[in-house]
Design a protein around this motif. Structure first.
Motif, PDB file in Angstrom:
ATOM      1  N   HIS A 223      -4.940  -2.302   7.730  1.00 16.06           N
ATOM      2  CA  HIS A 223      -5.792  -1.118   7.668  1.00 16.06           C
ATOM      3  C   HIS A 223      -5.963  -0.476   9.042  1.00 16.06           C
ATOM      4  O   HIS A 223      -6.915   0.279   9.267  1.00 16.06           O
ATOM      5  CB  HIS A 223      -7.155  -1.481   7.074  1.00 16.06           C
ATOM      6  CG  HIS A 223      -7.086  -1.822   5.620  1.00 16.06           C
ATOM      7  ND1 HIS A 223      -7.467  -0.954   4.621  1.00 16.06           N
ATOM      8  CD2 HIS A 223      -6.644  -2.933   4.988  1.00 16.06           C
ATOM      9  CE1 HIS A 223      -7.279  -1.524   3.444  1.00 16.06           C
ATOM     10  NE2 HIS A 223      -6.783  -2.726   3.646  1.00 16.06           N
ATOM     11  N   THR A 224      -5.025  -0.766   9.951  1.00 17.87           N
ATOM     12  CA  THR A 224      -5.027  -0.105  11.251  1.00 17.87           C
ATOM     13  C   THR A 224      -3.834   0.834  11.333  1.00 17.87           C
ATOM     14  O   THR A 224      -2.890   0.748  10.562  1.00 17.87           O
ATOM     15  CB  THR A 224      -4.972  -1.120  12.408  1.00 17.87           C
ATOM     16  OG1 THR A 224      -3.784  -1.923  12.273  1.00 17.87           O
ATOM     17  CG2 THR A 224      -6.190  -2.017  12.400  1.00 17.87           C
ATOM     18  N   ARG A 225      -3.876   1.735  12.303  1.00 18.20           N
ATOM     19  CA  ARG A 225      -2.806   2.711  12.453  1.00 18.20           C
ATOM     20  C   ARG A 225      -1.650   2.120  13.258  1.00 18.20           C
ATOM     21  O   ARG A 225      -1.808   1.191  14.030  1.00 18.20           O
ATOM     22  CB  ARG A 225      -3.334   3.954  13.156  1.00 18.20           C
ATOM     23  CG  ARG A 225      -4.582   4.599  12.520  1.00 18.20           C
ATOM     24  CD  ARG A 225      -4.283   5.372  11.235  1.00 18.20           C
ATOM     25  NE  ARG A 225      -4.111   4.526  10.082  1.00 18.20           N
ATOM     26  CZ  ARG A 225      -5.107   4.056   9.336  1.00 18.20           C
ATOM     27  NH1 ARG A 225      -6.357   4.322   9.646  1.00 18.20           N
ATOM     28  NH2 ARG A 225      -4.846   3.321   8.270  1.00 18.20           N
TER      29      ARG A 225
ATOM     30  N   ASP B  41       3.372  -3.142   2.817  1.00 16.22           N
ATOM     31  CA  ASP B  41       2.541  -2.183   3.550  1.00 16.22           C
ATOM     32  C   ASP B  41       3.160  -0.794   3.530  1.00 16.22           C
ATOM     33  O   ASP B  41       2.782   0.079   4.321  1.00 16.22           O
ATOM     34  CB  ASP B  41       2.366  -2.658   4.990  1.00 16.22           C
ATOM     35  CG  ASP B  41       1.406  -3.820   5.120  1.00 16.22           C
ATOM     36  OD1 ASP B  41       0.262  -3.609   5.558  1.00 16.22           O
ATOM     37  OD2 ASP B  41       1.781  -4.953   4.773  1.00 16.22           O
ATOM     38  N   ALA B  42       4.103  -0.585   2.618  1.00 16.26           N
ATOM     39  CA  ALA B  42       4.870   0.664   2.617  1.00 16.26           C
ATOM     40  C   ALA B  42       4.059   1.884   2.204  1.00 16.26           C
ATOM     41  O   ALA B  42       4.492   3.019   2.439  1.00 16.26           O
ATOM     42  CB  ALA B  42       6.089   0.527   1.702  1.00 16.26           C
ATOM     43  N   ASN B  43       2.898   1.701   1.599  1.00 17.65           N
ATOM     44  CA  ASN B  43       2.107   2.853   1.169  1.00 17.65           C
ATOM     45  C   ASN B  43       1.728   3.734   2.362  1.00 17.65           C
ATOM     46  O   ASN B  43       1.681   4.964   2.249  1.00 17.65           O
ATOM     47  CB  ASN B  43       0.843   2.386   0.435  1.00 17.65           C
ATOM     48  CG  ASN B  43       0.184   3.497  -0.355  1.00 17.65           C
ATOM     49  OD1 ASN B  43       0.840   4.431  -0.803  1.00 17.65           O
ATOM     50  ND2 ASN B  43      -1.126   3.389  -0.550  1.00 17.65           N
ATOM     51  N   ALA B  44       1.485   3.108   3.506  1.00 15.52           N
ATOM     52  CA  ALA B  44       1.058   3.868   4.684  1.00 15.52           C
ATOM     53  C   ALA B  44       2.214   4.562   5.387  1.00 15.52           C
ATOM     54  O   ALA B  44       2.001   5.539   6.113  1.00 15.52           O
ATOM     55  CB  ALA B  44       0.353   2.935   5.671  1.00 15.52           C
ATOM     56  N   THR B  45       3.443   4.086   5.174  1.00 18.66           N
ATOM     57  CA  THR B  45       4.584   4.595   5.934  1.00 18.66           C
ATOM     58  C   THR B  45       5.576   5.386   5.094  1.00 18.66           C
ATOM     59  O   THR B  45       6.158   6.357   5.555  1.00 18.66           O
ATOM     60  CB  THR B  45       5.326   3.430   6.606  1.00 18.66           C
ATOM     61  OG1 THR B  45       5.759   2.504   5.587  1.00 18.66           O
ATOM     62  CG2 THR B  45       4.429   2.700   7.591  1.00 18.66           C
TER      63      THR B  45
ATOM     64  N   ALA C  12      -3.546  -1.482   0.910  1.00 16.82           N
ATOM     65  CA  ALA C  12      -4.186  -0.192   1.191  1.00 16.82           C
ATOM     66  C   ALA C  12      -3.873   0.924   0.203  1.00 16.82           C
ATOM     67  O   ALA C  12      -3.513   2.033   0.610  1.00 16.82           O
ATOM     68  CB  ALA C  12      -3.849   0.254   2.619  1.00 16.82           C
ATOM     69  N   PRO C  13      -4.024   0.693  -1.124  1.00 13.03           N
ATOM     70  CA  PRO C  13      -4.013   1.840  -2.034  1.00 13.03           C
ATOM     71  C   PRO C  13      -5.200   2.743  -1.722  1.00 13.03           C
ATOM     72  O   PRO C  13      -6.263   2.274  -1.314  1.00 13.03           O
ATOM     73  CB  PRO C  13      -4.146   1.191  -3.420  1.00 13.03           C
ATOM     74  CG  PRO C  13      -4.754  -0.149  -3.173  1.00 13.03           C
ATOM     75  CD  PRO C  13      -4.274  -0.573  -1.822  1.00 13.03           C
TER      76      PRO C  13
ATOM     77  N   ASP D  29     -14.423  -3.683   3.975  1.00  9.68           N
ATOM     78  CA  ASP D  29     -15.389  -2.629   4.284  1.00  9.68           C
ATOM     79  C   ASP D  29     -14.884  -1.806   5.454  1.00  9.68           C
ATOM     80  O   ASP D  29     -14.531  -2.341   6.508  1.00  9.68           O
ATOM     81  CB  ASP D  29     -16.753  -3.236   4.627  1.00  9.68           C
ATOM     82  CG  ASP D  29     -17.456  -3.796   3.405  1.00  9.68           C
ATOM     83  OD1 ASP D  29     -17.517  -3.076   2.386  1.00  9.68           O
ATOM     84  OD2 ASP D  29     -17.919  -4.947   3.448  1.00  9.68           O
ATOM     85  N   GLY D  30     -14.839  -0.490   5.271  1.00  6.80           N
ATOM     86  CA  GLY D  30     -14.351   0.392   6.310  1.00  6.80           C
ATOM     87  C   GLY D  30     -12.851   0.591   6.305  1.00  6.80           C
ATOM     88  O   GLY D  30     -12.312   1.290   7.157  1.00  6.80           O
ATOM     89  N   GLY D  31     -12.164  -0.008   5.323  1.00  5.91           N
ATOM     90  CA  GLY D  31     -10.723   0.128   5.224  1.00  5.91           C
ATOM     91  C   GLY D  31     -10.319   1.350   4.417  1.00  5.91           C
ATOM     92  O   GLY D  31     -11.140   2.208   4.073  1.00  5.91           O
ATOM     93  N   ASP D  32      -9.034   1.415   4.068  1.00  8.76           N
ATOM     94  CA  ASP D  32      -8.493   2.574   3.364  1.00  8.76           C
ATOM     95  C   ASP D  32      -8.658   2.503   1.850  1.00  8.76           C
ATOM     96  O   ASP D  32      -8.484   3.506   1.164  1.00  8.76           O
ATOM     97  CB  ASP D  32      -7.001   2.720   3.689  1.00  8.76           C
ATOM     98  CG  ASP D  32      -6.757   3.021   5.158  1.00  8.76           C
ATOM     99  OD1 ASP D  32      -7.592   3.723   5.756  1.00  8.76           O
ATOM    100  OD2 ASP D  32      -5.740   2.560   5.707  1.00  8.76           O
ATOM    101  N   THR D  33      -8.962   1.325   1.321  1.00  8.34           N
ATOM    102  CA  THR D  33      -9.069   1.121  -0.119  1.00  8.34           C
ATOM    103  C   THR D  33     -10.527   1.152  -0.556  1.00  8.34           C
ATOM    104  O   THR D  33     -11.379   0.571   0.126  1.00  8.34           O
ATOM    105  CB  THR D  33      -8.448  -0.234  -0.506  1.00  8.34           C
ATOM    106  OG1 THR D  33      -7.076  -0.237  -0.124  1.00  8.34           O
ATOM    107  CG2 THR D  33      -8.549  -0.491  -1.998  1.00  8.34           C
ATOM    108  N   PRO D  34     -10.852   1.819  -1.661  1.00 13.08           N
ATOM    109  CA  PRO D  34     -12.236   1.785  -2.140  1.00 13.08           C
ATOM    110  C   PRO D  34     -12.696   0.357  -2.411  1.00 13.08           C
ATOM    111  O   PRO D  34     -11.971  -0.436  -3.012  1.00 13.08           O
ATOM    112  CB  PRO D  34     -12.180   2.593  -3.448  1.00 13.08           C
ATOM    113  CG  PRO D  34     -10.945   3.411  -3.354  1.00 13.08           C
ATOM    114  CD  PRO D  34      -9.965   2.622  -2.533  1.00 13.08           C
TER     115      PRO D  34
END
Length: 296
Positions: free
Chosen positions: A129-131, A169-173, A198-199, A222-227
């Motif tokens: 969940h980091t860039r 982790d391909a969803n982010a890239t 990270a959906p 908490d604070g990540g990209d997924t609800p």
């Protein structure tokens, strides 16, 4: 007091039985033997040894691939031997090429971990969940998973047991469609569980779960990209496992920072946990009872 620790292989068999039952398996993530014991004492049926949390607590470093295979396997052995519930382990990228992946799976099985998570990030990896993270090409990702699954089967043929949790982790890239294709291919190869990191919303979460026939893991950060959703909603969407990667570590840090601030100001922090309870958690009663058998 906790039950006797489970032997290598028993954790995977216990985890498989848990996943054969209906419902969502909640897994607060641990970072050491004491936190794992607390998870077990609270009545949870499994825990996950978070790579982020281990890198932070054992090394005081970020989850950027700095912790090694040997350190994780050694730490995992200590944690798995402290509890009688399955402990899932974070194997990052497998720490090298396909043969390193096989060694990771075999070593985690020998350490007593119930499962090993292998992901498709480029090494050195980053927290999901980091860039700035990147993933390997699909062919390399599939080769990693084939190696992990082959190693799992070899462990079982030799009388041991471990499960493979395949992560992308391909969803982010590369976007959701590529991430979904990867988890489907991982499941087709024989992965025991899959994890699409990270959906972005409930629609992606539901599509992920509907696309495969193996248990899907939700990462509730908490604070990540997924609800972060209630367990009942996660179960409705189709998830079978839910990991809470930093809940215990964040609570521990908050408590320590409060106590340190009070000490720094000349005060005396309140002892919310008494010494007797601490002795029970780390096993003094069982130790003393066993010691008495030999007249010590």
């Amino acid at each position: 007091m906790t039950d006797p620790p489970i032997r290598p292989g028993d954790g995977a068999r216990a985890l498989r039985l848990l996943l054969a039952k209906p419902g969502l398996l909640l897994m607060p993530c641990c970072f050491d033997a004491v936190s794992a014991r607390l998870v077990a004492l609270a009545g949870f049926k499994a825990t996950f040894l978070s790579g982020f949390a281990v890198a932070g607590t054992r090394l005081g470093l970020p989850d950027t691939g700095l912790i090694s295979y040997a350190e994780m396997a050694d730490h995992g052995r200590d944690v798995a031997s402290a509890v009688a519930i399955p402990v899932l382990g974070d194997g990052d990228t497998g720490y090298g090429n396909a043969l390193n992946v096989k060694r990771t799976v075999t070593g985690y099985a020998a350490a007593g971990l119930a499962s090993v998570m292998i992901e498709d990030q480029v090494a050195p990896k980053r927290c999901g969940h980091t860039r700035g993270k990147q993933v390997v090409e699909r062919t390399e990702a599939l080769a990693r998973m084939r190696a992990a699954i082959d190693a799992r089967d070899e462990v079982r043929a030799a009388g041991g047991d471990i499960m493979v949790l395949a992560r992308t982790d391909a969803n982010a890239t590369h976007g959701f469609d590529e991430a979904l294709e990867r988890v489907c291919r991982f499941a087709d190869l024989g992965a025991d569980m899959v994890f699409l990191e990270a959906p972005r919303d409930e629609d992606q979460m539901a599509r992920f779960c509907a696309a495969v026939d193996v248990p899907c893991l939700a990462n509730m950060l908490d604070g990540g990209d997924t609800p972060v959703l209630p367990p009942a909603r996660l179960a409705e969407l189709g998830f079978r496992l839910a990991a809470y990667p930093l809940t215990l570590l964040l609570a521990s840090i908050a408590a320590m920072e409060r106590s340190l601030a009070i000490l720094a100001s000349g005060g005396r922090p309140a002892a919310d946990v008494d010494f007797i309870h601490l002795q029970d958690i780390v096993g003094f009663p069982a130790y003393d009872a066993e010691s008495a058998r030999y007249g010590d």
